[in-house]
Enzyme design. Structure first.
Site, short mmCIF file in Angstrom:
data_model
loop_
_atom_site.label_atom_id
_atom_site.label_comp_id
_atom_site.label_asym_id
_atom_site.label_seq_id
_atom_site.Cartn_x
_atom_site.Cartn_y
_atom_site.Cartn_z
N CYS A 1 81.92 -50.32 6.59
CA CYS A 1 82.14 -49.38 7.70
C CYS A 1 81.54 -48.00 7.42
CB CYS A 1 83.63 -49.26 7.99
SG CYS A 1 84.65 -49.01 6.52
N HIS B 1 86.73 -42.75 10.11
CA HIS B 1 86.21 -42.26 8.83
C HIS B 1 85.29 -41.07 9.08
CE1 HIS B 1 88.06 -45.61 7.05
NE2 HIS B 1 87.03 -46.34 6.68
#
Length: 329
Positions: free
Chosen positions: A126, A234
């Protein structure tokens, strides 16, 4: 089009189903697949109830595409079994990413490398996906030499247990710990397990995966990955040194015209990417663009994305869409 979602009951699996529904992926038959302990569980997709089946039954059903988010060990054992019966597997775990015989794909960057012979396709980490999405146009224009990245990663990247730990801490409840320390009011410089070289596995994924995606080992990446008490999304502070000089206005124009990237870069209005705004979105958000004043040809940037969507589920489904659109399954 018979599709299997392997790991359907997990955190990413549930987001995969949400994204499949949102994007109206053309499914004639859907197989929801999970480990033995979840077999028989009922799940809903597009207002229809489905019963979760086991892996062996899913292989026997010979789906055209299987999208996996069930952990590395499951992928290593079962992806080849699906591939043997003609299924194309798009795998979200780290199991196949650095296998030289498997493609590591971010559709906007390198989907054109895929062929009908690719029966197991790897989805990158990711944190890697959001970073390369922003770096791809800049690398093309200015040629990267070195990237230094520090990540600020949400607990959802660890899984349900970690999200529960944070919720418990906020509520003042003693509960099961996903991390060796409290995560609320804290920051853990510890994503995944430590390796012999002192880096974590997450940091080494960030170092190695971009070179494979760009098919270019002339640049290097060094990383520090940190877990912070955000529920989702994130963030990354990225310092990138280029071979060639750049103009900041050209960089802004390039990023604003890159599909899948949204530029949020206006300090006068306090406009910059934040996980709270990236939540439930598929784009990668880029801002805080500024020259590194300590050395030539070097740019600082801030990159944010929803790690469960573009960082996992959405990227996987975009690969599946590309396979369909180009008659590769």
């Amino acid at each position: 089009m018979k599709i299997a979602v392997v790991g359907a009951t997990g955190m990413v699996g549930e987001v995969m189903l949400k994204v499949l529904e949102e994007r109206n992926f053309p499914i004639t038959e859907l197989l929801l697949v999970a480990s033995e302990r979840s077999v028989g569980k009922k799940m809903t997709f597009k207002n229809k109830e489905y019963t979760v089946i086991g892996l062996a039954d899913a292989v026997a059903a010979r789906p055209q595409i299987a999208i996996f988010s069930a952990g590395g060990d499951t992928s290593l054992e079962w992806a080849p079994k699906f591939a043997e019966v003609g299924t194309t597997v798009v795998d979200n775990s780290s199991a196949w990413r650095m296998d030289p015989t498997k493609k590591l794909v971010v559709p906007e960057i390198n989907a054109q490398e895929l062929t009908k012979d690719d029966k197991i396709i790897a989805n990158p980490n990711c944190s890697t996906i959001q970073m390369v999405m922003a770096l791809a146009p800049l690398h093309k224009a200015y040629q990267m030499k070195r990237v230094v990245v520090s990540t600020y990663q949400s607990v959802s990247g660890t899984g349900v247990k970690a999200v529960k730990q944070l919720e418990n801490e906020i509520a003042g409840i003693e509960g099961e710990m996903a991390y060796p320390y409290p995560i609320g009011k804290n920051a853990l410089p510890h994503c995944d397990v430590f390796m012999e070289n002192g880096y974590t596995k997450e940091e080494m994924k960030l170092a190695r995966e971009p070179q494979k995606i760009f098919n270019d080992s002339t640049f290097s990446v060094t990383a520090t990955a940190v877990r912070i008490p955000t529920a989702g999304g994130h963030s990354e502070s990225v310092n990138v040194e280029f071979e060639n000089d750049f103009d900041l206005s050209d960089v802004r124009n390039m990023l604003s015209e890159t599909p899948g990237v949204v530029l949020q870069d206006n300090t006068e209005t306090n406009t910059y990417p934040m996980p709270i705004y990236a939540h439930d979105k598929d784009e990668v958000f880029v801002g805080r663009l500024r020259r590194d004043e300590t050395q030539p040809n070097t740019l600082n940037m801030w990159i944010v994305a929803d790690n469960l969507r573009k960082g996992a589920a959405t990227n996987t489904i975009q690969i599946a869409e590309y396979l369909l659109e180009n008659d590769l399954v």
